[in-house]
Structure formats: C-alpha cells, structure tokens
Write an enzyme that holds these catalytic residues in place. Structure first.
Site, PDB file in Angstrom:
ATOM      1  N   PHE A  51     -23.739  -1.508 -45.547  1.00  0.00           N
ATOM      2  CA  PHE A  51     -24.717  -2.547 -45.219  1.00  0.00           C
ATOM      3  C   PHE A  51     -25.917  -2.362 -46.140  1.00  0.00           C
ATOM      4  CE2 PHE A  51     -23.141  -2.361 -40.549  1.00  0.00           C
ATOM      5  CZ  PHE A  51     -22.163  -3.312 -40.792  1.00  0.00           C
ATOM      6  N   GLU A  52     -26.444  -3.463 -46.689  1.00  0.00           N
ATOM      7  CA  GLU A  52     -27.417  -3.398 -47.780  1.00  0.00           C
ATOM      8  C   GLU A  52     -28.663  -2.573 -47.496  1.00  0.00           C
ATOM      9  OE1 GLU A  52     -28.446  -7.868 -47.623  1.00  0.00           O
ATOM     10  OE2 GLU A  52     -30.362  -6.886 -47.903  1.00  0.00           O
ATOM     11  N   LEU A  53     -29.147  -2.548 -46.258  1.00  0.00           N
ATOM     12  CA  LEU A  53     -30.444  -1.919 -45.977  1.00  0.00           C
ATOM     13  C   LEU A  53     -30.394  -0.404 -46.019  1.00  0.00           C
ATOM     14  CD1 LEU A  53     -31.266  -2.199 -42.173  1.00  0.00           C
ATOM     15  CD2 LEU A  53     -28.991  -2.393 -43.109  1.00  0.00           C
ATOM     16  N   GLY A 131     -29.230  -9.583 -49.777  1.00  0.00           N
ATOM     17  CA  GLY A 131     -28.425  -8.894 -50.788  1.00  0.00           C
ATOM     18  C   GLY A 131     -27.298  -9.738 -51.352  1.00  0.00           C
TER      19      GLY A 131
ATOM     20  N   SER B 101     -32.695  -9.072 -52.446  1.00  0.00           N
ATOM     21  CA  SER B 101     -33.169  -7.777 -51.913  1.00  0.00           C
ATOM     22  C   SER B 101     -33.363  -6.744 -53.022  1.00  0.00           C
ATOM     23  CB  SER B 101     -32.161  -7.211 -50.910  1.00  0.00           C
ATOM     24  OG  SER B 101     -32.011  -8.061 -49.813  1.00  0.00           O
TER      25      SER B 101
END
Lengths: 254, 299
Positions: A51-53, A131, B101
């Site tokens: 997951f991007e975070l 993302g 992001s």
C-alpha cells in the site's frame, strides 16, 4: 453444478488469476484488495502486497474504509513511508503489477481519476492521482478494474491522470515510460491490448453476458477475436474465501 | 526558552501567507485541532502542501484560510471527497497544483537533502504534467542525465516554512516518535524551515533515549511542542484512538454547501474557545473513551 456469484465476485476472481506467485503488487483499495488477498490465499502465497503510504504485506482481520484505516495495516511486515514504497520499491522498478480502479478509461488504457467535464471550462473535481499515476508510470504492468458503462469506457476521456499507452502504438515507450496496462477487467468482460497498436481488445466475455451487451456498454468499438471465449467462472473455494474470510461484511464487494 | 507551549501560542508563531506542510493522510493523523486554531486566529493566505490531501487541509480551505494547495490528490476515504478543496478548484478560488503522491514526496526529499532538483519517472505523458507545465514559473522541467543522455523530468524542491506534525509521543525538546506508517512526514519535517510537533503524550527525555531508534523527528528541527490529547479528532491516531465515524459523516454533510459549512464552523470552531471546549462539545470523555484504540489491534 452452476454456482451463484455476483459480478463483483467474478471481477475479484478474474483479478486474482492475473497475479502470479512471487510477484510484488501495488494495490489500491476496493476490489483490488479482495483480488490480491484471494490470490495470496490460493495460488500465490509468496506474493508481496504493497500500500502506497508505507505498508508491506498486511494481514487484516477486518475490512477498512480506505488506505488511511489502521484496520488495513494490521499485522504488516513493514510500516514505512511513500519514499520507501513508491520510491525504493516502485520507482526503482521492483513492482511487477499495479492494480488500479478509475472513473474513466479509453481505447489505450489511459485512466482518469481527476475530473469529469472540460478541464478548461466547467468540470467536477473528484479525487486526483494519489499513487495511481506513480503506479501506472513505474510498474512493469498494470491491471485496471472498473464497472463497464458507456460513460466510463470512452473514446476520449476528460483528463489523463495515469498514463496507459497514450495515443497508442509505441507512444508510451517514446515518452520514456516502461510497462503499461495489460488487462482491463469489467463486470462484462476481460480486455487486453493489441501487441502493436495497443488498442483495447476483448479477451473473454463473462458467463451470461452477450457480445452485444459488451459492445453497447462502451463508447468505442473494441477489437473482437473470433471466436469469443467465456471468462472462467469462480470456483466454490474462491467464493468461500471471499465470503467467509476476506470480505465477510461485504465492505468491498458491495 | 522552552519549546513546550500551548496550541494558541504555537499557532500565533505562524504569519499569514506562510507555507505549511501538514501531516494528515485522508482521515488519519490530521492536524485538526491545529487547523481549528488557525481558523480561530484568522490566519489567512496560506500555502498548504501534503502528498495526499486530507481532512486538515480541506477544513482550512473551507474556512478560506488557504490560497494555494500543492498536493497529490486526496479524499476522506469511503466517507467522501475533499468537498471544500474540490469546490475551490471548480470555482477558481483555490490555486491548486496537482501532482501524484510520489512527486510531492520527491519534492520534499529534494528540499530535505538540500538538492537543487529531483528527477522522477512519474507524471510523464499525463495531463497532470501538462497542467503543471502550463503554469507560469513551473516547478517541473526537462533535463538530460549527464551520464547517459537520457531525458528526465525534474522537480523543484519544496521548502515549507513550517511542518505541522501530529505524533503519538514526544519529549519537551520535540524528539518525537511516529507509530505506524509515516507517509511523507519524515521528509516534510526535514524539508521545512522548522516544525511544530503536536503530540498526544509528552514523555521525559529518558524514555526517548531508551528507544531512540523509534525517533522519527529529531528535536533539532522542532521549534514548538504542543501537548494535545485527541489533537487529530475526528481523524485517527494509530495505537491511540480510532477515527470518529459519526463526526466525519457530520463533516461530510456540513461540507456539501457553503452555507452548511458556515454553520459547522460557527458551532465547531468559532463557537468554542479552545481544544478542551471542543472535546466537551463533541461528547467529552464518554465519547472519547469509545474511540480509544485496542493496544493489540492498534485501532
């Protein structure tokens, strides 16, 4: 014996089948989460989910409302950062598959999650990239999963948030991008892309759906093979895993 | 002088027109109490940046405190979109610069390392890049790799005036731990001129020293430390409290129209003098105890 299943379940199973054991997969929330956890629990136990975070390989016991929900970080191997996941893993070229949803896509798999309408005139702003642009730009291949409607599969989309094959042919490679979309999975069919022109091409039509229904629910004519094959339906075990273990509250499956 | 101050004192150190990097991600570790105090003090003309737009930025935009937003898109997860940000973009009152992001994270990273630019593979071929290039004084440019001759996109560094970061644990000098994923927070702090730490708990320096590998924010970057339990409410803080679903839904309803938002701001921000009064207003200890995280699960 025929099994009862929903189109969402069929889409999740079709998504899971695209993932191979040992692959590294960057996942957005919703159906891609169900597809990835299903693949991991069946044929791809050594797959890595990102997951991007900053989350690697979580083992959630409850569904979450989104990537910001600690429920989907539960029992992860790593809790880190954007620079770690989207930088060192994705940007470096270590992600095999990006799994993306979208508002609109076109003949060449370009994705819009930013706005609907005219970007220079009247429009409604939606979510933007997160993302998604990074994943579509840097993953070795991407899988797009979305509902099929004429206003969602369009000849020309309002905004390219995340690049597919741009205007087709070799345009993506010429722009300096590797990879590109490999499949589009909808509630009607599974599509691929022509190896040279990079146009959207029907690969299989879901059981119970006619070719006419596929064509009449999109805004352009896809390439059609002859004969058209049927999408493989889910197995009883895949349905059991989705319903009893992965999404018992039907949070992702609607 | 010590760094430990009240929220009002920390906010008063921010001039109108500053560039703030905020630590929120959608509905988690958002600087909500900070945003409410910025609105109370009438600070305006802000530039706000974050990788993924969150509830803290949306509230500030809704209150008219933000002129410019530099972000990678965002939402309130399943609860809804960033209605105030979207309305500002659609109506032209908010100057939004939209990236992805990673491209924002790389702009912070370049700022953190003191580099003149950062090359990136993202954005190429997209309408995000076209929009960024069309702006005057664009922060994106094309360059050639001096070693291979390959073409790259370069990003200008971001150097916010102040990073405002909601954390779980800090000492009085601002040596702070962030539990759980940190998204862009470590780079935000290092890219910024200074940092305001808003912490759920203040611990003695000896506690930090015993587990210093957990320190994400070194005190040397920090100008102010604010001790503020439930500072992110109604967003969550991992391992401390869950998001308040009912209160986020109330916010989503309130941001559907500018009129409803004004009523919400009067009730929730201007109508309460400080954070303690806000917490009483939303239900006090009884409500907050329902949100406390299970230590095993983290939520």
């Amino acid at each position: 014996m025929d099994l009862d299943y929903t189109t969402s379940e069929l889409m999740a199973v079709a998504g899971a089948r695209e993932l191979k054991d040992g692959e590294v997969v960057a996942v957005g929330l919703g159906l891609p989460v169900v597809a990835s956890f299903l693949a991991k629990r069946t044929h791809a136990p050594h797959m890595t989910i990102l997951f991007e975070l900053g989350v690697i390989d979580p083992q959630p016991v409850e569904p979450g409302v989104g990537l910001a929900d600690p429920r989907v970080w539960y029992r992860a191997n790593v809790l880190s950062s954007f620079v770690d996941i989207l930088g060192s893993v994705l940007h470096h070229g270590r992600v095999d598959v990006g799994f993306l949803g979208g508002l609109e896509t076109d003949r060449f798999g370009n994705l819009n999650t930013t706005l609907v309408g005219d970007p220079r005139g009247k429009f409604r702003h939606m979510i933007g990239s997160g993302g998604a642009n990074d994943i579509a730009s840097c993953a070795r291949r991407t899988i797009i999963i979305m509902r099929q409607e004429e206003r969602k599969l369009r000849e020309s989309i309002s905004f390219i948030t995340s690049p597919g094959y741009l205007s087709g042919g070799s345009r993506r490679a010429e722009a300096g991008l590797r990879g590109g979309p490999s499949k589009v999975i909808t509630d009607k069919a599974i599509f691929g892309f022509h190896p040279e022109t990079r146009e959207l091409m029907i690969l299989s039509v879901h059981p119970g759906v006619t070719l006419d229904e596929v064509r009449s629910t999109m805004g352009f004519a896809p390439l059609v093979p002859d004969p058209v094959t049927a999408t493989e339906p889910p197995t009883a075990e895949q349905l059991r895993l989705i319903r009893e273990e992965i999404d018992p509250e039907r949070m992702y499956m609607g | 002088m010590g760094k430990l101050v009240t929220l009002a004192e920390a906010v008063a150190s921010i001039p109108s027109g500053s560039h703030l990097a905020l630590s929120g991600f959608a509905i988690t570790r958002c600087t909500m109490a900070f945003a409410r105090e910025v609105i109370r003090q009438g600070i305006r003309g802000l530039t706000v940046s974050q990788c993924v737009g969150a509830m803290d930025a949306d509230l500030l935009v809704g209150a008219g405190a933000v002129e410019r937003l530099i972000y990678g898109g965002g939402s309130l997860d399943r609860f809804g979109r960033l209605a105030c940000v979207n309305r500002g973009i659609e109506g032209g009152s908010l100057h939004a610069e939209e990236y992805s992001s990673l491209s924002i994270a790389f702009r912070y990273l370049a700022g953190a390392l003191g580099l003149p630019f950062m090359p990136i593979r993202s954005l190429v071929g997209s309408d995000l890049l076209r929009q960024l290039q069309e702006r005057s004084g664009a922060d994106v440019a094309s360059i050639k790799d001096p070693f291979t001759g390959e073409s790259w996109l370069a990003l200008r560094p971001l150097s916010p005036d102040v990073a405002v970061v909601q954390v779980q644990v800090s000492d009085e000098d601002g040596n702070a731990w962030i539990r759980g994923p940190r998204w862009d927070n470590a780079e935000q702090v290092r890219a910024s001129q200074r940092t305001i730490v808003i912490t759920e708990r203040v611990v003695p320096g000896d506690v930090i020293r015993q587990d210093a590998e957990q320190t994400v924010i070194p005190g040397l970057f920090v100008s102010h430390v604010v001790k503020l339990p439930f500072g992110a409410h109604p967003a969550s803080v991992y391992r401390v409290y869950d998001y308040d679903a009912a209160e986020i839904k109330r916010y989503v309803e309130a941001t559907r129209t500018p009129e409803a938002l004004q009523a919400y701001l009067v009730e929730t921000v201007h109508g309460v003098p400080d954070h303690a009064a806000y917490l009483e207003k939303i239900g006090g200890q009884a409500r907050l105890s329902e949100l406390m995280a299970d230590p095993g699960l983290g939520y």
